[in-house]
Design a protein around this motif. Structure first.
Motif, short mmCIF file in Angstrom:
data_model
loop_
_atom_site.label_atom_id
_atom_site.label_comp_id
_atom_site.label_asym_id
_atom_site.label_seq_id
_atom_site.Cartn_x
_atom_site.Cartn_y
_atom_site.Cartn_z
N ASP A 1 44.94 66.69 58.00
CA ASP A 1 43.95 65.66 57.76
C ASP A 1 42.79 66.15 56.91
N SER A 2 42.17 67.25 57.31
CA SER A 2 40.97 67.68 56.61
C SER A 2 40.84 69.19 56.68
N THR A 3 40.32 69.77 55.62
CA THR A 3 40.02 71.19 55.62
C THR A 3 38.54 71.41 55.31
N SER A 4 37.72 70.39 55.57
CA SER A 4 36.31 70.47 55.20
C SER A 4 35.57 71.59 55.93
N ASN A 5 36.07 72.05 57.07
CA ASN A 5 35.42 73.13 57.81
C ASN A 5 35.80 74.51 57.24
N TRP A 6 36.68 74.55 56.28
CA TRP A 6 37.15 75.82 55.76
C TRP A 6 36.33 76.21 54.54
N SER A 7 35.14 76.74 54.82
CA SER A 7 34.29 77.17 53.72
C SER A 7 33.43 78.33 54.16
N SER A 8 32.87 78.98 53.18
CA SER A 8 31.97 80.11 53.38
C SER A 8 30.88 79.97 52.32
N PRO A 9 29.94 80.89 52.29
CA PRO A 9 28.92 80.79 51.25
C PRO A 9 29.49 80.83 49.82
N GLN A 10 30.67 81.41 49.66
CA GLN A 10 31.21 81.61 48.32
C GLN A 10 32.39 80.70 47.95
N VAL A 11 33.20 80.33 48.94
CA VAL A 11 34.41 79.56 48.64
C VAL A 11 34.59 78.37 49.58
N GLU A 12 35.41 77.44 49.12
CA GLU A 12 35.84 76.31 49.92
C GLU A 12 37.35 76.21 49.76
N LEU A 13 38.05 76.08 50.88
CA LEU A 13 39.49 75.89 50.84
C LEU A 13 39.78 74.40 51.04
N PHE A 14 40.82 73.92 50.35
CA PHE A 14 41.16 72.50 50.46
C PHE A 14 42.68 72.35 50.43
N LEU A 15 43.16 71.29 51.06
CA LEU A 15 44.59 71.02 51.06
C LEU A 15 45.03 70.74 49.63
N LEU A 16 45.95 71.54 49.14
CA LEU A 16 46.42 71.40 47.77
C LEU A 16 47.46 70.29 47.68
N GLU A 17 47.22 69.36 46.79
CA GLU A 17 48.11 68.24 46.57
C GLU A 17 48.44 68.15 45.08
N PRO A 18 49.51 67.43 44.72
CA PRO A 18 49.88 67.35 43.31
C PRO A 18 48.75 66.88 42.39
N ARG A 19 47.86 66.06 42.90
CA ARG A 19 46.75 65.58 42.06
C ARG A 19 45.80 66.71 41.63
N HIS A 20 45.88 67.86 42.30
CA HIS A 20 45.05 69.00 41.94
C HIS A 20 45.69 69.88 40.87
N VAL A 21 46.93 69.59 40.53
CA VAL A 21 47.65 70.40 39.54
C VAL A 21 47.27 69.90 38.16
N GLY A 22 46.72 70.82 37.36
CA GLY A 22 46.33 70.47 36.00
C GLY A 22 46.77 71.55 35.03
N PRO A 23 46.39 71.39 33.77
CA PRO A 23 46.78 72.37 32.75
C PRO A 23 46.32 73.79 33.06
N GLU A 24 45.17 73.92 33.74
CA GLU A 24 44.68 75.25 34.09
C GLU A 24 45.65 75.96 35.03
N TYR A 25 46.20 75.22 35.97
CA TYR A 25 47.15 75.78 36.94
C TYR A 25 48.39 76.28 36.19
N LEU A 26 48.88 75.48 35.26
CA LEU A 26 50.03 75.89 34.46
C LEU A 26 49.69 77.15 33.66
N ASP A 27 48.48 77.21 33.13
CA ASP A 27 48.04 78.40 32.38
C ASP A 27 48.07 79.65 33.26
N TRP A 28 47.64 79.52 34.52
CA TRP A 28 47.66 80.68 35.42
C TRP A 28 49.07 81.24 35.54
N LEU A 29 50.03 80.35 35.77
CA LEU A 29 51.40 80.79 36.04
C LEU A 29 52.11 81.34 34.81
#
Length: 142
Positions: A4-32
Motif C-alpha cells: 500500500d505505502s512506503t511513505s515511512n521508508w525514509s531517512s535524512p538522505q533518501v526515500e524508498l518508494f514502491l517501484l512501478e512501471p510508471r517510474h521507468v524512464g529513459p534514465e533507467y534504461l541509461d543505467w542498465l
C-alpha cells in the motif's frame, strides 16, 4: 510484491518508494546500458528496452517473494537514483537476499546505498511496526 505505502521508508538522505512501471524512464534504461553502472550486474548480459524493464518491474510487483523499491535522493531534488530489491524472500528460513543499484552516477559516493540498506534492514523483522508480517528477519547481500 504490491504494498500500500512506503511513505515511512525514509531517512535524512533518501526515500524508498514502491517501484512501478510508471517510474521507468529513459534514465533507467541509461543505467542498465552504462558499462560503468552495470559492470557487476547479471543484467549486463541482456539487451534492455523500456518495455523489457517495465515487464521486469511488473514481474516483481506480482511476485509475493520480491520486494522491489526505488531510491530517491533528497539531496538531488528527490530524483530517482537507484533501486533496492529483496528477493527471493524465504519466509520458511527467515531470509531475504538484498540487491542494490545506484544507477545515477551523480549519486555515487554519497552514502545513498548504505542508507537505503539501513532503512531496509528492519523491514521484515517480526518486531517491525511497518512490515513485520513479511517475516524475513535476516538479509543476505547479493
Amino acid at each position: 510484491m504490491k504494498l500500500d505505502s512506503t511513505s515511512n521508508w525514509s531517512s535524512p538522505q533518501v526515500e524508498l518508494f514502491l517501484l512501478e512501471p510508471r517510474h521507468v524512464g529513459p534514465e533507467y534504461l541509461d543505467w542498465l546500458t552504462d558499462p560503468m553502472v552495470n559492470q557487476y550486474l547479471e543484467s549486463r548480459f541482456a539487451t534492455h528496452t523500456m518495455a523489457s524493464i517495465c515487464d521486469f518491474v511488473n514481474t516483481c510487483l506480482i511476485d509475493p517473494n520480491t520486494l522491489f523499491l526505488g531510491i530517491r535522493s533528497k539531496a538531488l531534488d528527490g530524483r530517482h537514483v537507484g533501486n533496492i530489491k529483496i528477493s527471493p524472500i524465504d519466509r520458511k528460513h527467515g531470509l531475504g537476499e538484498v540487491g542494490i543499484l545506484i544507477g545515477d552516477r551523480s549519486a555515487w559516493g554519497r552514502g545513498i546505498a548504505s542508507e537505503a540498506i539501513s532503512i531496509m534492514s528492519p523491514v521484515g523483522h517480526p518486531n517491525s511496526s511497518t512490515f513485520g508480517h513479511l517475516k524475513f528477519p535476516h538479509l543476505i547481500g547479493a
